[in-house]
Design a protein around this motif. Structure first.
Motif, PDB file in Angstrom:
ATOM      1  N   LEU A  80     -12.715  15.306  -3.652  1.00  0.00           N
ATOM      2  CA  LEU A  80     -13.080  14.143  -2.842  1.00  0.00           C
ATOM      3  C   LEU A  80     -13.799  14.579  -1.565  1.00  0.00           C
ATOM      4  N   LEU A  93     -11.009  10.816   5.121  1.00  0.00           N
ATOM      5  CA  LEU A  93     -11.278   9.965   3.952  1.00  0.00           C
ATOM      6  C   LEU A  93     -10.725  10.592   2.674  1.00  0.00           C
ATOM      7  N   CYS A  96      -6.902  10.283   2.728  1.00  0.00           N
ATOM      8  CA  CYS A  96      -6.448   8.896   2.535  1.00  0.00           C
ATOM      9  C   CYS A  96      -6.630   8.437   1.089  1.00  0.00           C
ATOM     10  N   ILE A  97      -7.772   8.751   0.503  1.00  0.00           N
ATOM     11  CA  ILE A  97      -8.017   8.360  -0.884  1.00  0.00           C
ATOM     12  C   ILE A  97      -7.043   9.086  -1.811  1.00  0.00           C
ATOM     13  N   THR A  98      -6.793  10.359  -1.546  1.00  0.00           N
ATOM     14  CA  THR A  98      -5.822  11.109  -2.350  1.00  0.00           C
ATOM     15  C   THR A  98      -4.437  10.486  -2.223  1.00  0.00           C
ATOM     16  N   TYR A 101      -4.368   7.300  -4.194  1.00  0.00           N
ATOM     17  CA  TYR A 101      -4.340   7.586  -5.628  1.00  0.00           C
ATOM     18  C   TYR A 101      -2.956   8.087  -6.047  1.00  0.00           C
TER      19      TYR A 101
END
Length: 156
Positions: A80, A93, A96-98, A101
């Motif tokens: 990412l 980012l 946060c996305i990890t 998920y």
């Protein structure tokens, strides 16, 4: 195809891999414990009591399963980051996305027979992401500093 696109494709593929492994019944705690017992021949260790063998299997099972969480989500965070590297807050980012998920992965896991969802696993996943992103930051900073030093030498 740009380098960033390859990282985006790797990210999507890795997310699919995590999703698929989550729903496989073989990766439950009991299946992993049985595999560990067979792989390390723990039942053949004569000087350990039955209770000590179970404790050893449980300890190895815990370590292997949690190391897998750290590694899988650490890899995801790196993919990412590389996909988002050109953005200002790429590290944040990516983390946060990890994290998001990881939460959805545990939620998905709650619907899989013989699997349980655990917020502790989400925290382990987020920790793996943090560790990998911190290492990435430190390595990039060291390379940048080395590049600046090299540039100063060339200018003299």
């Amino acid at each position: 195809m740009s380098n960033r696109k390859w990282w985006q494709i790797a990210t999507i593929i890795w997310m699919i891999v995590i999703f698929l492994f989550t729903q496989l019944p073989y990766f439950t705690g009991s299946h992993t414990a049985t595999a560990i017992d067979k792989l390390f021949f723990i039942d053949k260790i004569g000087f350990l009591s039955s209770q000590a063998k179970l404790l050893l299997i449980d300890s190895l099972n815990f370590l292997i399963r949690k190391a897998t969480h750290l590694t899988a989500f650490g890899i995801l965070s790196f993919f990412l980051f590389k996909s988002l590297e050109r953005y200002r807050f790429s590290y944040l980012l990516a983390w946060c996305i990890t994290f998001l998920y990881a939460m959805t992965d545990e939620w998905h896991q709650s619907f899989v027979p013989n699997r349980t969802a655990s917020f502790k696993d989400v925290l382990i996943d987020a920790s793996g992401a943090f560790i990998v992103l911190l290492l990435t930051f430190l390595i990039k900073a060291k390379k940048r500093k080395k590049g600046e030093t090299t540039e100063k030498v060339r200018l003299k």
